[in-house]
Design a protein around this motif. Structure first.
Motif, PDB file in Angstrom:
ATOM      1  N   GLY A  17       0.832  -1.190   0.000  1.00  0.00           N
ATOM      2  CA  GLY A  17       0.000   0.000   0.000  1.00  0.00           C
ATOM      3  C   GLY A  17       0.867   1.241   0.000  1.00  0.00           C
ATOM      4  O   GLY A  17       2.055   1.196  -0.337  1.00  0.00           O
ATOM      5  N   VAL A  18       0.295   2.363   0.413  1.00  0.00           N
ATOM      6  CA  VAL A  18       1.028   3.616   0.330  1.00  0.00           C
ATOM      7  C   VAL A  18       2.246   3.619   1.245  1.00  0.00           C
ATOM      8  O   VAL A  18       3.298   4.166   0.888  1.00  0.00           O
ATOM      9  N   VAL A 161      -3.932  14.169  -2.268  1.00  0.00           N
ATOM     10  CA  VAL A 161      -3.336  13.384  -3.352  1.00  0.00           C
ATOM     11  C   VAL A 161      -4.328  12.301  -3.734  1.00  0.00           C
ATOM     12  O   VAL A 161      -5.266  12.010  -2.991  1.00  0.00           O
ATOM     13  N   ASP A 162      -4.107  11.708  -4.890  1.00  0.00           N
ATOM     14  CA  ASP A 162      -4.800  10.468  -5.231  1.00  0.00           C
ATOM     15  C   ASP A 162      -3.948   9.341  -4.653  1.00  0.00           C
ATOM     16  O   ASP A 162      -2.847   9.064  -5.163  1.00  0.00           O
ATOM     17  N   PRO A 163      -4.386   8.684  -3.579  1.00  0.00           N
ATOM     18  CA  PRO A 163      -3.511   7.723  -2.895  1.00  0.00           C
ATOM     19  C   PRO A 163      -3.160   6.510  -3.742  1.00  0.00           C
ATOM     20  O   PRO A 163      -2.058   5.966  -3.609  1.00  0.00           O
ATOM     21  N   VAL A 164      -4.076   6.081  -4.604  1.00  0.00           N
ATOM     22  CA  VAL A 164      -3.772   4.931  -5.458  1.00  0.00           C
ATOM     23  C   VAL A 164      -2.730   5.314  -6.496  1.00  0.00           C
ATOM     24  O   VAL A 164      -1.747   4.581  -6.717  1.00  0.00           O
ATOM     25  N   ARG A 165      -2.908   6.454  -7.145  1.00  0.00           N
ATOM     26  CA  ARG A 165      -1.912   6.912  -8.126  1.00  0.00           C
ATOM     27  C   ARG A 165      -0.559   7.149  -7.476  1.00  0.00           C
ATOM     28  O   ARG A 165       0.487   6.806  -8.047  1.00  0.00           O
ATOM     29  N   LEU A 166      -0.563   7.734  -6.273  1.00  0.00           N
ATOM     30  CA  LEU A 166       0.694   7.962  -5.557  1.00  0.00           C
ATOM     31  C   LEU A 166       1.394   6.632  -5.285  1.00  0.00           C
ATOM     32  O   LEU A 166       2.600   6.480  -5.527  1.00  0.00           O
TER      33      LEU A 166
END
Length: 377
Positions: A17-18, A161-166
């Motif tokens: 994940g992030v 932010v877009d967490p998935v894109r990040l």
């Protein structure tokens, strides 16, 4: 696509994940050999359910934390979180990470934790330590943001932010430097720093970092860190804005309601937390919880009603001080915890990355003890 699974690696990160992706990107920049493992595809789990708010204020008010550990120590922790999330923003901007980062003001409304006078004192304490918050009375809030009148703190230095894109961008950069990602696989046991997978294979590592959100890392945390359930809704694209200033809004309450607008004009709102983590029981409440969130949001922003386009639920972790668990696991040499418990998952991911990367490089962070997993005894 997953990479081949090695028998041995310098650093194994459990969780893609992030938190895990951010660690992998930083550690590969430092020249480390990294393997990520996850039971799902990268950026799923809690990361996919994130509300994308990146703030420096934890869930527990600064004045409340100051009563527990003293004002200087409370401010020290808050300022360290702020530094980490500012460093992350600088890194995103300087390197062109594509994650739709947008600066946003943060509006913190009076509630059950801090009523108007308490909110004023909170703002004064923040400002005394260089944290950029300004107290606004109810009339000013209503006029400036076009919502129901309620006193608030307006804070700068926050973003979304877009967490998935990040996560996917960070993982891509880490893999371009040699990091490997193997998924789906379930790490079912640890023998020192040897990981045992569900199919019987093993991976030996010099260091293991558990960045697995609210799942297996929980086994290594003391009971002060708890897991519950949280709920969220989204409107259809093109609905927003319904308030002024494009602010991220949340309440000084427990549980609190939060809301923000997305780039495509959706409104995302969430809250209505429960203190259980059973997935079936959690998901059974999505319908009634989404209705409650929509009704509370309509009252908060002073509109007739909110039309829900989609709703979801996710596990959520908390701690007595609203801060994460970051550091070496007790009695497990070479095992590290990066558990971003609290409402600031992306900020805490940045903090965990700085602390753990520093420890592994032999340059310990002077504030690392503030976030030690065993600080509550």
């Amino acid at each position: 696509m997953p990479d081949p699974l090695p028998d041995r690696v310098e650093i194994a990160i459990v969780g893609a994940g992030v938190v895990g992706a951010m660690l992998a990107e930083r550690l590969t920049r430092d020249g480390r050999e990294v393997l990520l493992l996850d039971r799902r595809s990268p950026a799923h789990g809690a990361t996919a359910a994130s509300t994308a708010l990146v703030m420096w204020a934890p869930d527990v008010p600064l004045t409340h934390l100051a009563k527990q550990i003293g004002e200087s120590e409370a401010a020290r922790r808050w300022c360290r979180v702020q530094t980490a999330m500012r460093n992350l923003a600088s890194h995103i901007d300087a390197t062109g990470i594509d994650c739709a980062r947008i600066d946003r003001p943060e509006l913190y409304l009076a509630g059950t934790l801090l009523e108007q006078e308490g909110l004023h004192v909170e703002g004064e304490m923040r400002r005394a330590h260089g944290l950029p918050s300004t107290f606004l009375d109810a009339e000013t809030v209503a006029r400036r943001f076009d919502i129901a009148p309620r006193a608030a703190l307006l804070s700068d230095g926050c973003y979304e932010v877009d967490p998935v894109r990040l996560t996917l961008e960070l993982l891509s950069r880490a893999r371009s430097r040699g990091a490997r990602a193997y998924f789906p696989c379930d790490v079912v046991a640890l023998d020192g720093t040897t990981l045992v997978l569900d199919d019987g294979r093993t991976v030996r590592a010099d260091h293991v970092v558990l960045a697995s959100g609210y799942e297996c890392a929980r086994l290594f945390l003391p009971p002060a860190f708890t897991i519950g359930s949280s709920y969220a809704i989204a409107t259809a694209p093109g609905t927003a804005p319904l308030w002024g200033g494009n602010a991220m809004i949340w309440e000084a309450a427990s549980p609190y309601l939060y809301t923000r607008a997305t780039a495509d004009g959706r409104i995302i709102a969430g809250g209505e937390d429960e203190d259980f983590a059973d997935a079936d029981a959690r998901d059974a409440l999505i319908g009634p919880k989404s209705g409650t969130i929509a009704a509370k949001l309509a009252t908060m922003i002073d509109v007739p009603d909110i039309a829900i386009d989609c709703a979801w639920a996710a596990s959520f972790g908390g701690s007595p001080d609203g801060l994460p668990a970051i550091g070496r696991a007790a009695n497990h040499d070479g095992l590290w915890l990066a558990s971003a418990f609290g409402g600031n998952g992306v900020s805490f991911a940045a903090l965990a990355t700085e602390i753990i990367a520093g420890e592994l490089a032999g340059t310990p962070d002077p504030d690392a003890a503030c976030f030690d997993p065993y600080r509550f005894g």
